[in-house]
Design a protein around this motif. Sequence first.
Motif, PDB file in Angstrom:
ATOM      1  N   TRP A  70      -1.091 -10.394 -26.315  1.00  0.00           N
ATOM      2  CA  TRP A  70       0.318 -11.087 -26.264  1.00  0.00           C
ATOM      3  C   TRP A  70       0.994 -10.807 -27.627  1.00  0.00           C
ATOM      4  CZ3 TRP A  70       4.701 -11.572 -24.240  1.00  0.00           C
ATOM      5  CH2 TRP A  70       5.521 -12.166 -24.586  1.00  0.00           C
ATOM      6  N   GLU A  71       0.529 -11.198 -28.918  1.00  0.00           N
ATOM      7  CA  GLU A  71       0.997 -11.097 -30.161  1.00  0.00           C
ATOM      8  C   GLU A  71       0.839  -9.780 -30.605  1.00  0.00           C
ATOM      9  OE1 GLU A  71       2.451 -13.300 -31.594  1.00  0.00           O
ATOM     10  OE2 GLU A  71       2.348 -15.140 -30.379  1.00  0.00           O
ATOM     11  N   LEU A  72      -0.272  -9.111 -30.468  1.00  0.00           N
ATOM     12  CA  LEU A  72      -0.419  -7.754 -31.239  1.00  0.00           C
ATOM     13  C   LEU A  72      -0.651  -6.554 -30.372  1.00  0.00           C
ATOM     14  CD1 LEU A  72      -3.277  -9.196 -33.737  1.00  0.00           C
ATOM     15  CD2 LEU A  72      -0.654  -9.145 -33.917  1.00  0.00           C
ATOM     16  N   ARG A  73      -0.718  -6.702 -29.018  1.00  0.00           N
ATOM     17  CA  ARG A  73      -0.555  -5.911 -28.200  1.00  0.00           C
ATOM     18  C   ARG A  73      -1.945  -4.949 -27.978  1.00  0.00           C
ATOM     19  NH1 ARG A  73       3.272  -8.204 -26.847  1.00  0.00           N
ATOM     20  NH2 ARG A  73       5.411  -7.430 -26.620  1.00  0.00           N
ATOM     21  N   MET A  74      -3.236  -5.697 -28.283  1.00  0.00           N
ATOM     22  CA  MET A  74      -4.549  -5.168 -28.202  1.00  0.00           C
ATOM     23  C   MET A  74      -5.346  -6.394 -28.069  1.00  0.00           C
ATOM     24  SD  MET A  74      -4.779  -3.645 -32.069  1.00  0.00           S
ATOM     25  CE  MET A  74      -3.283  -2.810 -31.807  1.00  0.00           C
ATOM     26  N   CYS A  75      -6.618  -6.214 -27.360  1.00  0.00           N
ATOM     27  CA  CYS A  75      -7.399  -7.072 -27.395  1.00  0.00           C
ATOM     28  C   CYS A  75      -8.202  -7.351 -28.736  1.00  0.00           C
ATOM     29  CB  CYS A  75      -8.575  -6.857 -26.172  1.00  0.00           C
ATOM     30  SG  CYS A  75      -9.468  -5.128 -26.522  1.00  0.00           S
ATOM     31  N   ARG A  76      -9.099  -8.198 -28.802  1.00  0.00           N
ATOM     32  CA  ARG A  76      -9.688  -8.700 -30.180  1.00  0.00           C
ATOM     33  C   ARG A  76     -10.564  -7.563 -30.478  1.00  0.00           C
ATOM     34  NH1 ARG A  76     -12.197 -14.431 -28.542  1.00  0.00           N
ATOM     35  NH2 ARG A  76     -12.287 -13.298 -26.341  1.00  0.00           N
ATOM     36  N   ASN A  77     -11.378  -7.003 -29.669  1.00  0.00           N
ATOM     37  CA  ASN A  77     -12.374  -6.091 -30.053  1.00  0.00           C
ATOM     38  C   ASN A  77     -11.398  -5.005 -30.542  1.00  0.00           C
ATOM     39  OD1 ASN A  77     -14.977  -4.606 -30.233  1.00  0.00           O
ATOM     40  ND2 ASN A  77     -14.007  -3.174 -28.548  1.00  0.00           N
ATOM     41  N   THR A  78     -10.519  -4.422 -29.646  1.00  0.00           N
ATOM     42  CA  THR A  78      -9.492  -3.185 -30.281  1.00  0.00           C
ATOM     43  C   THR A  78      -8.935  -3.563 -31.778  1.00  0.00           C
ATOM     44  OG1 THR A  78      -9.320  -2.733 -28.096  1.00  0.00           O
ATOM     45  CG2 THR A  78      -7.746  -1.765 -29.785  1.00  0.00           C
ATOM     46  N   PHE A  79      -8.655  -4.872 -31.870  1.00  0.00           N
ATOM     47  CA  PHE A  79      -8.110  -5.086 -33.170  1.00  0.00           C
ATOM     48  C   PHE A  79      -9.227  -5.072 -34.296  1.00  0.00           C
ATOM     49  CE2 PHE A  79      -7.361  -8.514 -36.334  1.00  0.00           C
ATOM     50  CZ  PHE A  79      -6.134  -8.076 -36.784  1.00  0.00           C
ATOM     51  N   SER A  80     -10.305  -5.534 -33.862  1.00  0.00           N
ATOM     52  CA  SER A  80     -11.433  -5.492 -34.932  1.00  0.00           C
ATOM     53  C   SER A  80     -11.682  -3.998 -35.427  1.00  0.00           C
ATOM     54  CB  SER A  80     -12.654  -6.146 -34.365  1.00  0.00           C
ATOM     55  OG  SER A  80     -13.544  -6.087 -35.435  1.00  0.00           O
ATOM     56  N   ARG A  81     -11.695  -3.182 -34.325  1.00  0.00           N
ATOM     57  CA  ARG A  81     -11.938  -1.732 -34.670  1.00  0.00           C
ATOM     58  C   ARG A  81     -10.723  -1.015 -35.261  1.00  0.00           C
ATOM     59  NH1 ARG A  81     -13.949   0.844 -28.807  1.00  0.00           N
ATOM     60  NH2 ARG A  81     -14.184   2.665 -30.324  1.00  0.00           N
ATOM     61  N   LEU A  82      -9.648  -1.528 -35.081  1.00  0.00           N
ATOM     62  CA  LEU A  82      -8.417  -0.945 -35.866  1.00  0.00           C
ATOM     63  C   LEU A  82      -8.474  -1.195 -37.347  1.00  0.00           C
ATOM     64  CD1 LEU A  82      -5.814   0.664 -35.995  1.00  0.00           C
ATOM     65  CD2 LEU A  82      -4.678  -1.782 -35.370  1.00  0.00           C
ATOM     66  N   CYS A  83      -8.875  -2.495 -37.542  1.00  0.00           N
ATOM     67  CA  CYS A  83      -8.979  -3.017 -38.952  1.00  0.00           C
ATOM     68  C   CYS A  83      -9.964  -2.276 -39.705  1.00  0.00           C
ATOM     69  CB  CYS A  83      -9.387  -4.425 -39.039  1.00  0.00           C
ATOM     70  SG  CYS A  83      -7.967  -5.625 -38.609  1.00  0.00           S
TER      71      CYS A  83
END
Length: 297
Positions: A70-83
């Motif tokens: 909702w906040e970032l438009r991606m799941c937690r795993n995808t966010f971690s991979r993006l970082c």
Amino acid sequence: MDDHRVLTLFYIWRMYINILAMSGATLILVNDFLKRNQERAPLENSHIRDIARGSVIDRIIKSSDNNCIWELRMCRNTFSRLCELLKVQGGLIEDGKLMIEEQVAIFLNILAHHKKNRDIQVTYYRSGETISRYFHNVLFSVLRLHELLLAKPEPVPQDCTDERWKYFKNCLGALDGTYIPVTVSVADSARYRTRKGHLRCFGLLKKRWAILRSPSFYPIKTQNRVILACSLLHNFIRTCMSFDPEEHTPLAGDAIPIGEDANNVIGVVELSNQWTQWRDELATQMFVEWHANRNRA
């Protein structure tokens, strides 16, 4: 004056001196106490802000996938991979002030919800200057990934025989008719107009990134970079997430700015003669061939 009276006055005077000395020492102690507390207060306030910031980040990227999407438009795993990707290949660094996760979260939050700087200040307990600086840091880091994330379309070949595409030789494909409103100066407006006065882009991008749904008042170069960054992130998300909820959610109506700034948004312009002629000739060719094939059948 007798000796007894002198002695009495002496004791009274000595008591007065002691009281003054004690009062002075007390004032010194009180002043020192207040000074130490004044020095400690900013540290305590800073500690409270650090706790609040950590709570915000934890709520977004650690509590659940639903919050993160909702906040970032991606799941937690995808966010971690993006970082990790932005750190390793995008050149994004931690400078001792903001962790990479917070930098990226602020950036994605702005894109996803088109939040203004002052709104992010309240949410993340950061100054406006800090938010602006790290927004641009992450933006340039995302753009450095273009070789990795930018899709490279193949044009329609000259020898194409597919009935759906053979009339569009050398074209890269068809867009869905969705536009991205941008705000430019009067001098630059002609360079950014299409037939309807907007920049075109796929509708799913606008569903995902609210910053593309209404005019943004960043400088035009930044607006162009934001559009490209949204496209790159869109490609990254679709690659990493097996299920993309944005594909199954409706798109809210486009926001239209109200006020003086709305006057600078590009409006409708006249069609170009060259484009109109090419379109009419193509339509005529398609109709003639369709009619001839129908008669032969």
